[in-house]
Design an enzyme around this catalytic site. Structure first.
Site, PDB file in Angstrom:
ATOM      1  N   HIS A 106     -20.603 -13.998  -0.007  1.00  0.00           N
ATOM      2  CA  HIS A 106     -21.131 -13.393  -1.238  1.00  0.00           C
ATOM      3  C   HIS A 106     -21.526 -14.457  -2.282  1.00  0.00           C
ATOM      4  O   HIS A 106     -22.648 -14.484  -2.777  1.00  0.00           O
ATOM      5  CB  HIS A 106     -20.076 -12.482  -1.872  1.00  0.00           C
TER       6      HIS A 106
HETATM    7  O1  RIB Z   1     -16.750  -8.819  -3.661  1.00  0.00           O
HETATM    8  C1  RIB Z   1     -16.927 -10.178  -3.320  1.00  0.00           C
HETATM    9  C2  RIB Z   1     -16.489 -11.061  -4.443  1.00  0.00           C
HETATM   10  O2  RIB Z   1     -15.097 -10.872  -4.687  1.00  0.00           O
HETATM   11  C3  RIB Z   1     -16.633 -12.556  -4.108  1.00  0.00           C
HETATM   12  O3  RIB Z   1     -16.828 -13.277  -5.297  1.00  0.00           O
HETATM   13  C4  RIB Z   1     -15.299 -12.896  -3.516  1.00  0.00           C
HETATM   14  O4  RIB Z   1     -14.977 -14.287  -3.652  1.00  0.00           O
HETATM   15  C5  RIB Z   1     -14.392 -12.076  -4.381  1.00  0.00           C
HETATM   16  O5  RIB Z   1     -14.157 -12.810  -5.575  1.00  0.00           O
END
Ligand code: RIB
Ligand code: CA
Length: 323
Positions: A239
């Site tokens: 992500h």
């Molecule tokens: O939903 C994904 C996010 O939440 C990313 O930033 C992961 O590292 C968690 O922080």
């Protein structure tokens, strides 16, 4: 003259994060981005407890050679109790990998005070850009304490929210779910923001062979990347790496102008991001320097990703870090 001079300048950057295995990827990309000058790095409680996210950031920043001050962040959300993603990131947040130790210190000052300081310093350089890839607690505290901060920032790129299903329950994305009140405070602010949302980060999932090829690139960090890959499912969704890669390649993501609201009352939908779409679309977007800023704040939601170009960007940046 100023603009053309500014075009050749590095963009001042602050990164707020909760390392976290995909945060570790994003921070590594930041170490291979000569287009930016990292001024401030701050941890927040999120994927794992603050004691781990802060130590992971301290060690990653030193190992990666990231410049910038380390500012102490928030160890809990504004109002709600801690939620955790240790099952995904490992108890210490780094897929069980032992990061090299370091003596690099945190500043005494809180990250929200340092963020304001760095925003003031960067005004003459077109403004500080903020990359937020964890819960938004630190940024919310900064906006509350310094009412003129939003006008001093070039913009905010955040990984969070979802225009589809959530990953913390059916409705909420994890970063927003960790601190919905902080998120709502950011969405209500005068800050220009671009939200790299969960539905789009999932569309950018890496196939196993792609992940294996990236981990095989001979950088000093490939043992960490291999440990992270072992913690990821068949389709690896990095992500935070997408939010970081977008900074250096605006062609990766298309956008739509939105108004964003975060559900902060209803327990079932707590942390859900709700959007009103204006219909105004952007095939590509970069934050203009402050001197070119339009009057009203622009809130953009990611709508699509060029997945092949994204994988190519990850490869390009890792190759720049080869031994
Ligand atoms: O939903 C994904 C996010 O939440 C990313 O930033 C992961 O590292 C968690 O922080
Ligand atoms: Ca994160």
């Amino acid at each position: 003259m100023l603009e053309s001079k500014m075009q050749n300048q590095k963009i001042p950057l602050a990164i707020d994060c909760d390392p976290g295995i995909d945060d570790a990827w994003a921070l590594l990309l930041a170490a291979a981005m000569p287009e930016f000058d990292v001024r401030l790095l701050s941890p927040v409680a999120g994927n794992v407890d603050y004691v781990y996210t802060s130590e992971n950031l301290r060690r990653l920043a030193a190992w990666y050679g990231l410049p910038g001050k380390l500012g102490r962040g928030a160890s809990q959300a504004l109002e709600i109790s801690r939620i955790d993603a240790g099952d995904i990131h490992g108890k210490g947040g780094m897929a069980g990998f032992d990061l090299p130790p370091t003596e690099r210190p945190f500043e005494q000052a809180w990250s929200w005070d340092l963020l304001y300081e760095e925003a003031c310093r960067a005004e003459a350089e077109g403004g500080l850009l903020v990359l937020a890839i964890g819960p938004l607690t630190n940024l919310a505290l900064a906006l509350e304490k310094y009412p003129d901060l939003a006008a001093k920032l070039r913009g905010l790129v955040l990984m969070g929210g979802s225009a589809g299903p959530g990953n913390h329950g059916p409705y909420a994305e994890f970063n927003i779910a960790c601190d919905p009140h902080a998120a709502q405070l950011v969405f209500e602010s005068e800050l220009n923001l671009a939200m790299v949302s969960l539905d789009v980060t999932h569309a950018a999932a890496l196939q196993r062979e792609e992940m294996q090829a990236l981990c095989a690139i001979d950088t000093p960090y490939s043992p960490l990347l291999k440990a992270i890959a072992s913690f990821m499912p068949e389709q690896a969704v990095l992500h935070d790496a997408l939010a970081a890669a977008y900074l250096v390649n605006p062609e990766l993501i298309s956008w739509e102008e939105v108004e964003i609201r975060c559900e902060c009352e209803d327990d079932v939908h707590l942390g859900q991001t709700v959007f009103s779409f204006s219909g105004r679309r952007f095939e590509r977007f970069t934050f203009p320097p402050l001197c070119e800023r339009t009057s009203r704040p622009l809130h953009l939601l990611s709508r699509s990703v060029n997945r092949e170009a994204y994988v190519g960007e990850l490869e390009r940046r890792l190759n720049a870090l080869k031994k």
